[in-house]
Design an enzyme around this catalytic site. Structure first.
Site, mmCIF file in Angstrom:
data_model
loop_
_atom_site.group_PDB
_atom_site.id
_atom_site.type_symbol
_atom_site.label_atom_id
_atom_site.label_comp_id
_atom_site.label_asym_id
_atom_site.label_seq_id
_atom_site.Cartn_x
_atom_site.Cartn_y
_atom_site.Cartn_z
ATOM 1 N N GLY A 57 -0.498 4.920 -1.044
ATOM 2 C CA GLY A 57 -1.479 5.513 -0.459
ATOM 3 C C GLY A 57 -0.806 6.517 0.670
ATOM 4 O O GLY A 57 0.517 6.710 0.625
ATOM 5 N N ARG A 58 -1.759 7.254 1.420
ATOM 6 C CA ARG A 58 -1.283 8.493 2.124
ATOM 7 C C ARG A 58 -0.043 7.772 3.262
ATOM 8 O O ARG A 58 1.147 8.193 3.492
ATOM 9 C CB ARG A 58 -2.471 9.022 2.868
ATOM 10 C CG ARG A 58 -1.833 10.442 3.303
ATOM 11 C CD ARG A 58 -3.000 11.018 4.201
ATOM 12 N NE ARG A 58 -3.697 11.894 3.337
ATOM 13 C CZ ARG A 58 -4.903 12.433 3.780
ATOM 14 N NH1 ARG A 58 -5.424 12.226 4.713
ATOM 15 N NH2 ARG A 58 -5.358 13.409 2.733
ATOM 16 N N LEU A 59 -0.799 7.195 3.904
ATOM 17 C CA LEU A 59 0.208 6.279 5.068
ATOM 18 C C LEU A 59 1.344 5.658 4.628
ATOM 19 O O LEU A 59 2.429 5.626 4.971
ATOM 20 C CB LEU A 59 -0.523 5.769 6.156
ATOM 21 C CG LEU A 59 0.311 4.887 7.387
ATOM 22 C CD1 LEU A 59 0.860 6.189 8.014
ATOM 23 C CD2 LEU A 59 -0.615 4.270 8.094
ATOM 24 N N LYS A 71 -10.665 -5.036 12.279
ATOM 25 C CA LYS A 71 -9.066 -5.080 12.539
ATOM 26 C C LYS A 71 -8.893 -6.065 13.567
ATOM 27 O O LYS A 71 -7.845 -6.789 13.690
ATOM 28 C CB LYS A 71 -9.135 -3.516 13.188
ATOM 29 C CG LYS A 71 -9.098 -2.701 12.114
ATOM 30 C CD LYS A 71 -8.701 -1.135 12.649
ATOM 31 C CE LYS A 71 -8.538 -0.039 11.038
ATOM 32 N NZ LYS A 71 -8.172 1.109 11.628
ATOM 33 N N LYS A 107 4.113 9.209 -6.860
ATOM 34 C CA LYS A 107 4.632 9.029 -5.577
ATOM 35 C C LYS A 107 5.561 7.755 -5.792
ATOM 36 O O LYS A 107 6.581 7.702 -5.028
ATOM 37 C CB LYS A 107 3.636 8.189 -4.827
ATOM 38 C CG LYS A 107 2.670 9.471 -3.970
ATOM 39 C CD LYS A 107 1.706 8.904 -3.246
ATOM 40 C CE LYS A 107 1.109 9.952 -2.253
ATOM 41 N NZ LYS A 107 -0.117 9.475 -1.556
ATOM 42 N N GLY A 116 0.992 -1.129 -0.093
ATOM 43 C CA GLY A 116 0.025 0.156 0.177
ATOM 44 C C GLY A 116 0.825 1.174 0.029
ATOM 45 O O GLY A 116 0.594 2.276 0.361
ATOM 46 N N ALA A 117 2.094 1.376 -0.734
ATOM 47 C CA ALA A 117 2.983 2.390 -0.553
ATOM 48 C C ALA A 117 2.472 3.366 -1.555
ATOM 49 O O ALA A 117 3.077 4.742 -1.000
ATOM 50 C CB ALA A 117 4.314 1.845 -1.103
#
Length: 309
Positions: A15-17, A134, A49, A12-13
């Site tokens: 994405g924002r986090l 979660k 990104k 998920g690199a």
């Protein structure tokens, strides 16, 4: 002989986090890998990104959570796997857990949590299983015997803080402000880049193995009344306070359709129930990330509010 640096895979690199996690990993000189799906390269925002990460030395591995072969291949190249998929997609981590189990060499898995501790929330039935999903991933990781660290940073500063916790607003109020409950219950906000830096510190720290790392830095723990006071001082003006009782807030949550009511659900969870701060960070299974890494710098709430003036 120089110790070999831990190899870290970020899922998920783009994405924002995830982007912040990959940057923090590179800054800490870890060999850094990013699992990237093909479609990300044709998305201008994501591909720029990925270009930044690639130029900084990250290795981009093509694959996705739907492709088990690519997953196992990627996982086999690293020591630590950090997943940063969006909250609504947390159950998509199940194939990743299976791949980690199959690959066998992973020393640590950090699942996508990065919010309020799902085992500590007390708002059952209100959150549309947001926290239950979660918690389900946690239970699977434990049952599979995979070494893990969970990071609970509570709220990201980019969420709710830009509006001073006013649902529906994009900027902080300048005249009147709603206070939920009595306004004295404390919540926690942290900037994504700071969460990422703490996470990378914890990624291969023996003290965080099979533990939940709670991030609750001084300067980032505020009640609504305190937030309003700080903001009033910054703008040099008193705001009219409108107190919204717990009953009124719950009524509003029930009357507002999902997912429009989620902001209010999370406000209720943090600022009425106190689910981010009612327990001790060092309670069984937990460690205090700010105590573990006292030299890690972070942006305080007051500093963040300065950027909104």
């Amino acid at each position: 002989m120089e110790e070999k640096k831990t190899r870290i895979l970020i899922v998920g690199a783009s994405g924002r986090l995830g982007f912040e996690l990959a940057k923090a990993s590179l800054e800490a000189a870890h060999p850094t890998f990013a699992l990237v799906r093909d479609s990300a390269f044709s998305d201008p925002h994501k591909s720029s990104k990925l270009q930044v990460l690639s130029t900084s030395g990250a290795v981009l591995l093509k694959g996705s959570l739907e492709d088990q072969i690519s997953l196992v291949e990627a996982v086999r190249q690293v020591d630590v796997v950090i997943c940063a998929v969006a909250s609504r997609q947390v159950l998509d981590q199940k194939p990743l857990i299976a791949a980690i189990k199959e690959a066998g060499g992973v020393k640590r898995f950090i699942p996508s949590e990065f919010g309020t501790d799902p085992d500590k929330t007390r708002i059952s039935g209100l959150d549309y299983n947001f926290y239950a999903r979660k918690a389900e991933i946690r239970r699977i990781v434990e049952a599979e015997g995979i070494p893990y660290t969970c990071i609970c940073c509570n709220f990201f500063a980019s969420y709710l803080l830009p509006s001073l916790v006013q649902p529906g607003l994009k900027t902080p109020p300048r005249d009147k402000v709603m206070i939920f409950g009595d306004g004295n219950v404390k919540g926690v906000f942290m900037k994504e880049s700071d969460v990422a830096a703490f996470t990378i510190n914890a990624a291969d720290d023996p003290r965080t193995l099979n533990k939940v790392v709670h991030l609750r830095p001084q300067g980032n723990v505020y009640s609504m009344n305190e937030l309003v006071d700080v903001w009033q001082n910054k703008i040099g003006k008193k705001l009219e306070k409108i107190f919204v009782s717990e009953e009124e807030l719950l009524k509003k949550i029930k009357e507002t359709p999902y997912p429009e009511n989620l902001d209010m659900v999370f406000i209720y969870c943090a600022f009425v129930k106190g689910d981010q701060t009612y327990f001790d960070t060092e309670s069984p299974g937990g460690v205090d990330g700010t105590r573990l890494y006292p030299n890690q710098k972070y942006v305080t709430i007051s500093e963040f509010l300065d950027t909104l003036l």
